[in-house]
Structures are given as C-alpha cells and as structure tokens.
Design a protein around this motif. Sequence first.
Motif, PDB file in Angstrom:
ATOM      1  N   ARG A 126     -25.132 -51.721 -10.418  1.00  0.00           N
ATOM      2  CA  ARG A 126     -26.081 -50.951  -9.597  1.00  0.00           C
ATOM      3  C   ARG A 126     -26.299 -49.585 -10.261  1.00  0.00           C
ATOM      4  N   LEU A 127     -27.557 -49.300 -10.573  1.00  0.00           N
ATOM      5  CA  LEU A 127     -27.896 -48.057 -11.270  1.00  0.00           C
ATOM      6  C   LEU A 127     -28.915 -47.260 -10.470  1.00  0.00           C
ATOM      7  N   LEU A 128     -28.798 -45.936 -10.544  1.00  0.00           N
ATOM      8  CA  LEU A 128     -29.791 -45.033  -9.964  1.00  0.00           C
ATOM      9  C   LEU A 128     -30.331 -44.154 -11.078  1.00  0.00           C
TER      10      LEU A 128
ATOM     11  N   PRO B 141     -36.043 -56.911 -14.153  1.00  0.00           N
ATOM     12  CA  PRO B 141     -35.466 -57.553 -12.967  1.00  0.00           C
ATOM     13  C   PRO B 141     -34.587 -56.582 -12.174  1.00  0.00           C
ATOM     14  N   GLY B 142     -34.780 -56.567 -10.853  1.00  0.00           N
ATOM     15  CA  GLY B 142     -33.979 -55.720  -9.978  1.00  0.00           C
ATOM     16  C   GLY B 142     -34.503 -54.314  -9.804  1.00  0.00           C
TER      17      GLY B 142
ATOM     18  N   GLU C  23     -33.700 -50.380 -22.585  1.00  0.00           N
ATOM     19  CA  GLU C  23     -32.288 -50.194 -22.896  1.00  0.00           C
ATOM     20  C   GLU C  23     -31.411 -50.535 -21.694  1.00  0.00           C
ATOM     21  N   VAL C  24     -31.857 -50.148 -20.494  1.00  0.00           N
ATOM     22  CA  VAL C  24     -31.106 -50.470 -19.276  1.00  0.00           C
ATOM     23  C   VAL C  24     -30.992 -51.984 -19.110  1.00  0.00           C
ATOM     24  N   ALA C  25     -32.082 -52.700 -19.425  1.00  0.00           N
ATOM     25  CA  ALA C  25     -32.114 -54.157 -19.237  1.00  0.00           C
ATOM     26  C   ALA C  25     -31.060 -54.872 -20.069  1.00  0.00           C
ATOM     27  N   LYS C  26     -30.580 -54.254 -21.153  1.00  0.00           N
ATOM     28  CA  LYS C  26     -29.574 -54.891 -22.002  1.00  0.00           C
ATOM     29  C   LYS C  26     -28.253 -55.112 -21.262  1.00  0.00           C
ATOM     30  N   TYR C  27     -28.026 -54.362 -20.184  1.00  0.00           N
ATOM     31  CA  TYR C  27     -26.792 -54.515 -19.402  1.00  0.00           C
ATOM     32  C   TYR C  27     -26.944 -55.536 -18.271  1.00  0.00           C
ATOM     33  N   ARG C  28     -28.165 -56.033 -18.092  1.00  0.00           N
ATOM     34  CA  ARG C  28     -28.473 -57.011 -17.054  1.00  0.00           C
ATOM     35  C   ARG C  28     -27.954 -56.574 -15.677  1.00  0.00           C
ATOM     36  N   PRO C  29     -28.355 -55.390 -15.220  1.00  0.00           N
ATOM     37  CA  PRO C  29     -27.892 -54.931 -13.908  1.00  0.00           C
ATOM     38  C   PRO C  29     -28.527 -55.745 -12.781  1.00  0.00           C
ATOM     39  N   GLU C  30     -27.845 -55.782 -11.653  1.00  0.00           N
ATOM     40  CA  GLU C  30     -28.376 -56.495 -10.490  1.00  0.00           C
ATOM     41  C   GLU C  30     -29.417 -55.654  -9.756  1.00  0.00           C
TER      42      GLU C  30
END
Length: 699
Positions: free
Chosen positions: A284-286, A329-330, A297-304
Amino acid sequence: MKRPDDGGVRRVVVSTGIASVAVQLVCVREYLAQFQGNEIVIALIFFCWLVFGGLGTSAAKGFGSRVVQPSPTTLAIFSCLLVIFSVCQVVAIRWLRDLVFIHGRSVGFYPTLVYVAVTLFPYALLLGFVLPYSLSVARYRSARYPGNWIYMADNAGDVAGAAIFSFALVHWLTPFQVLLVVHLPLLACLLGLESAVSRWSASAGALAIAALVTGAVFEDRLLPVREGRRIHYAESRYGRIEVLDSAGEVSIFSDGVPSLFSQDPALAEEIVHFPLSQVNRPRRLLLVSAVGGMMAEVAKYRPERVDYVEMDPLAAQLQLRYDLLTPIPGLTVINQDARAYLARASTRYDAILVSLPEPETFQVNRFYTAGFFALAKAHLAPGGVFCFGIDPVANYISDIRRQKLSSLANTAGAVFSHVTLMPGQRLLFVCRDRPIRTDIPVLLEQKGIDTRHIRRYFAGDLTGQRIRQINDAVDPGTGQNLDLSPRLMRLAFVGWLARHGESSRWFALALAVGALAYLTRINRPQWVLLTTGCVNIGAEMVTIFTFQTLYGYVYLQIGVLVTVFLAGLLPGAWAGGRFCGSRRRALMIGDLLLMVLMVLFAVMLAAARQGMPAAVLYGFGLAVSFCCGFQFPLALTLSGDTGAAAAQSFSADLVGAAIGVLLVSLVLIPFIGLLWATLSLAGLKLISLLVSGSIHEMH
C-alpha cells in the motif's frame, strides 16, 4: 430628517468597491503566475496597493482638491479610467516581466518590488483618489453629507466583490472575463449618475467597454509567451494551468511553475527506489504529487493499492489526458489536500512518498513540518518508510542551505528513529523507525528490480563517502521547522536576498523613515486608525496562514476568510456612526476589545496546535473587522469630519494596513511564528489604547 441627496454617488462607490476587490484578486493570481506563487510576493502586492491607495487619498485632500473640482462628469471619467487601467494592468503584469528581466532568470527582492510597484501604480493611485473625491462630489450637492456613508458604501462594495469572486466568478470565468463582468455594474451606475453624461464621459465609457471586450475575446493570446507550444490552457479555482509541448516533451505549468514533466527518468527512479527498496513487500503506497515516469517505477513492485493525492481535479485530469500520470493497477486518484486526507484516513501505508517542490511558500512548507511528519508516521505500517526531498546540494554547502537541511533533518529526527539523507537528482530524506540501508543497488538486485540510472549512478558519483559527507553536514543544534513557527520561511526570505546580494536593512530603514514622517502629519485619532488598519490586515494574514497550516490551501475557504474580514467593517462602521456617547471612551473600548481578541486567539493557537474549528477563525475575523469598522467613524468625528479629515482618515487606514501586511507577512510570522505575531499585534493595540486615552474630545 431628510436624507441628503447624492445624485447616485453612493451607487458608484459601491460598484467601484465590487470591481476593485475583484481586480485585486485577479492581479494577485497574475503576479503568482509570474513569481512562483511565493507569499512574500503577495505581501509586496498588498503593500504597494495599500501605499498607492493611501497616496491617492492624500492627493484628493491636498493637491487634487485644488486642481480637480468636484464634478459628476469628472467622477464618471475617473471611473472609466479605472476600468481601462484594470485591463492594461493585467496585460502589463503578464508581458513586462520578460521584457524587463532576462527570461527564466530569478528576480531579486528589490527588482520584484519595483516591478510590482510600477505595474500597480496607476490603478491603485487612482482608486485611492476616487473614494474621497466621491465624497467631495456628494458634498458638492449636499454640504452636510456624512463622510461615514461613503466609507460604508465602499465597505459594502468590497464585501460584495470578495463574495462574488470567491463563490461564483473564480469557478467559471477567466481573468479578463472576470474584469468584464465586475465592471458592468459600475458602467451602468455611471449612466444613472446625475449630470455626468457629456461628450468626454461618453468617450471614456466607450473606450472602457472596448478594453473589456478586447481582453475577454483575446484572453489566450494575451498570455505570456513560453518556450514550447501551448497545447492547453485553463483557469481552475486553484490557479492557472498550462500544458506545453517542447520537442515532444510535455510539461504542465501551475501558476507559471513547471510542476510535472513527461520525461524525468533519473529523478523518478531515485524518488521511488531509494525508499521502497527498504521495505520487504510494499503493498500500500501513498504518493503526494509525482514526477514524470514515477508510476512506471512504482509498478515494478506490483503494489496492491496506490493512492495518488492531487488537490486540483482539473490538474489530475490533464495529467491523465497527456500521459503525464500513467494508470497502473490499483491506482486511485484522490482530489483532496494531502494533510486533510491523512487527518481523516484510517489506512496504514507501507510507504508515503512526497514529491512536492522546494518548501519556499507557506502552502508547501506545511508538508515539511513536525506536524505533518507526525501525521505521516501515524499512517505508516510497521517497518514503513516516509520520504521527501529538497533541491540537490553541491560539494560546497552554503550556510543558509546547511541550516535548511539541518532543520529538516532535525525535524524528521524528532519523529522518526532513523533519518538518512541521500544525495542525487534531489536531496532525499529517507525516514523510518528501522535502520536504513544505503546499498540501494544490492537491495534492488535482491528484489529482482531492474533500473538504468541508479545502477550507473551508484557505481560512479554516489559513494559511501558522499553519503556520509551530506549526513555529517547536519547541525544538531539547528531548530525544528514547526507549523506555528515556520523556520524554513525565514530561511527562504533570507536566502532570496542572499542569492542576489541584497539586504533587507535598507528597505526596513526606508519603511521606518517613511512611517515616522507620515506619523508627524496625522493627529491622534488618525494614529489610532493607522494602528487599526495594521491590526486588521495583520490579523487577516495570521488567520489565513493559520488556516493554511491547519486545513490546507482551499481557495474558496480563504476567499471566505477575506470576505469575513471585510464583512464586519460595514456593521461596525454603522454602529460607530450611530454612537452618541463619549467617542474618546468608545475609541478606547475598541482598542481594548481588539487587544483582548488578539490575546484570546493566541491562547487558542497555543492550546489547539493541530486543530481548531474553522468557525472559530471565521468568528475571529468577523469580530476583529467589526471592532475596526466601529473605530473609523469615531476617529473621523474626533478629527472634525471635514473633507480634509475624511481623506486623511482614509489614508491613515490604508497606510496602516500597508505597514501591517509587510510587518506580519515578512517579519513576524517567518521570524517569530504565528503565536508571537498575534501577541505583537495585541501589544500594538495596547500602545494605541494609551494614545486614544490622551485624545481631548470637543463637546
């Protein structure tokens, strides 16, 4: 008693007040677009506006009263000139900066002051002249016409103009369309002004209409030229948004400041991977704001879940439309102030990444304070990371820059157990309650995340020695940056002067000499009015900055605060005009009440810290403006209520406000904080109370 006939003068004064406040708010936005939205520039705008207005009212009493005889026709011509000047003023603000200064160059304090003064001078001077001149025209018809009626009419127009702009015009119209709409009532009232129609006034009216229509029709063509092709332009309630295409690179400008680029891969990698590499599995990222390429770059971590906070809905729409914000996604876009969102949210994030500009305005500074850091920490999951950044530093770190990064490091260090400064495209502050590793490429390799910039950058420039050098530069004795004591704002002002080899001493000296010279020309009741004007606008600035700190910059609600500080003046002036007792004693009571209000507000600030109901701020503004309005007719009567006394009283009120806006915005709030700034205003009214007590009332 029969009401004195003014031949329609009061209607002209009311409509002039409506138009002038709207013009002022439009011009503030135009200056913000030219000077990066810094509140220091806003202070200079209001200062020049008030000083020239005061000079105009003084001219109406002195030289102007002998040269320009009271005449409805002349009043109509002056009013039409105000309309024309308003259009010319906006054009001048937009175009003269790049003609006078080198394009893209940072402009120093004194050149900025001169630029603002030159572009505001004609309109503000004439506006200040017209108000007492209108009283002269009314008294030409009815010799005993009360001066307080003109003051009340002007206040009524100001309140109406602020409310109309804040609640309606800013939503739907562009700046030149606003000028057209707010000046139509004035032009209509001039038609009803008795004995005002002549060949000259009709010609002036035709020119005024032509200027307004031309501005509204050619709005986009009157925007300043920028590098690249402008592919979109819009006015949102939060500011001006421009989208430019330069050789295939798309960028968004907010109020003249580039806020987002389509291509910024190196910075995107650092902002994302420096902090996220610390977390085992960031689900979970804000994100508070963003840079180009950040989402990939954020998508590389596949966050929910990825929550992206952008206060302006229109800005978010344009970011998506022009692929500056890549949907992943998300992803959820939240159109809300980030502090307000966190104050109400219950979600705990594995990482909170802040990608805002340098904290050089009060609006941005509130995301770099101990209060916001604590709020962010409260929404972090165990092992979560918080990251923010400022502009990069070179091998040599100036004293002001060292104080800035030290204040931020110490502020974050008071909230988080571990804070590490990471140099790069920006100087990033990585904060968490667990140890922070600086071998970022190793961490990314373990996670199977591929990067282009970081791999090469760490192998070359970003050595362990460089990281230690930056962290060792932190001075643990530097004070924290607090919501109610914004240390970074003082450093921003001092740094602005230092970058251009300037000193504020000469400006402060000139201001002090000018104020002392002015004080020798006014009597004691007018001196009380000068302090009243200073306290009224000073309290307004304190309230606006308090609102920004506690609730975030919401344009409409700050407009409401401005309206509230105007709304109390009218009933206050009405009550003061009908008062039949000892006016000296009533003037003293007004001073005492203002002093008590300042002390009570300071106590509430000290007690509330992170929370204060908005209704309290509105009530405070209404009470302060009522007391200030109450004092004006009392002081005017004690001064004799002649035409000269009325002009001098108007001038004292304006000059006091001009001193107050600089004193509070540039000195008191940045250097001693909101709490002590409020108590300083209380001290000023204590001095005024002693002066008002020494006034000899004629019976």
